[in-house]
Design a protein around this motif. Structure first.
Motif, PDB file in Angstrom:
ATOM      1  N   VAL A  44       0.848  -1.188   0.000  1.00  0.00           N
ATOM      2  CA  VAL A  44       0.000   0.000   0.000  1.00  0.00           C
ATOM      3  C   VAL A  44       0.885   1.240   0.000  1.00  0.00           C
ATOM      4  N   SER A  45       0.558   2.175  -0.861  1.00  0.00           N
ATOM      5  CA  SER A  45       1.284   3.436  -0.922  1.00  0.00           C
ATOM      6  C   SER A  45       1.076   4.218   0.367  1.00  0.00           C
ATOM      7  N   HIS A  46       2.167   4.681   0.958  1.00  0.00           N
ATOM      8  CA  HIS A  46       2.065   5.471   2.189  1.00  0.00           C
ATOM      9  C   HIS A  46       1.412   6.821   1.936  1.00  0.00           C
ATOM     10  N   SER A  47       1.583   7.380   0.743  1.00  0.00           N
ATOM     11  CA  SER A  47       1.055   8.719   0.485  1.00  0.00           C
ATOM     12  C   SER A  47      -0.406   8.717   0.037  1.00  0.00           C
ATOM     13  N   SER A  48      -0.828   7.683  -0.716  1.00  0.00           N
ATOM     14  CA  SER A  48      -2.191   7.699  -1.246  1.00  0.00           C
ATOM     15  C   SER A  48      -3.118   6.654  -0.633  1.00  0.00           C
ATOM     16  N   GLY A  49      -2.542   5.619  -0.028  1.00  0.00           N
ATOM     17  CA  GLY A  49      -3.348   4.520   0.491  1.00  0.00           C
ATOM     18  C   GLY A  49      -3.812   3.551  -0.586  1.00  0.00           C
ATOM     19  N   LEU A  50      -3.370   3.765  -1.817  1.00  0.00           N
ATOM     20  CA  LEU A  50      -3.737   2.889  -2.935  1.00  0.00           C
ATOM     21  C   LEU A  50      -2.739   1.736  -3.045  1.00  0.00           C
ATOM     22  N   PRO A  51      -3.140   0.642  -3.715  1.00  0.00           N
ATOM     23  CA  PRO A  51      -2.198  -0.458  -3.898  1.00  0.00           C
ATOM     24  C   PRO A  51      -1.035  -0.032  -4.780  1.00  0.00           C
ATOM     25  N   CYS A  52       0.120  -0.647  -4.531  1.00  0.00           N
ATOM     26  CA  CYS A  52       1.306  -0.340  -5.320  1.00  0.00           C
ATOM     27  C   CYS A  52       2.230  -1.548  -5.362  1.00  0.00           C
TER      28      CYS A  52
END
Length: 92
Positions: A44-52
């Protein structure tokens, strides 16, 4: 992730995801290589909360790919939001 459809915008759309990753020096093929590689775990992206995912492209670049998921359609759809070069993390 191979059972999903990846949505890329028209390259002529200046606000689209294809143009956005191009601004970072990447192509959709490079992004797809990391995004669709089942051996690379998603986080999970720390900045957006989206999967990465973090991974290597076939051209030798280490990148992060961030995407949105639309799992309620058949086949499931994912839309890359951004991708850019990042330094590889040191392994402990």
């Amino acid at each position: 992730m191979s059972d999903v459809q990846v949505i890329w915008d028209d390259p002529d759309n200046p606000g689209g995801n294809t143009a956005h990753v191009a601004l970072h020096g990447l192509t959709p093929d490079e992004v797809d290589a990391v995004l669709l590689d089942d051996s690379i775990p998603a986080t999970v992206s720390h900045s957006s909360g989206l999967p990465c995912k973090f991974g290597w492209t076939p051209t030798g670049l280490h990148i992060i790919v961030v995407w949105k998921e639309y799992p309620d359609v058949d086949p499931p759809v994912i839309r890359p939001i951004t991708a850019f070069k990042v330094p590889p993390r040191a392994r402990p």
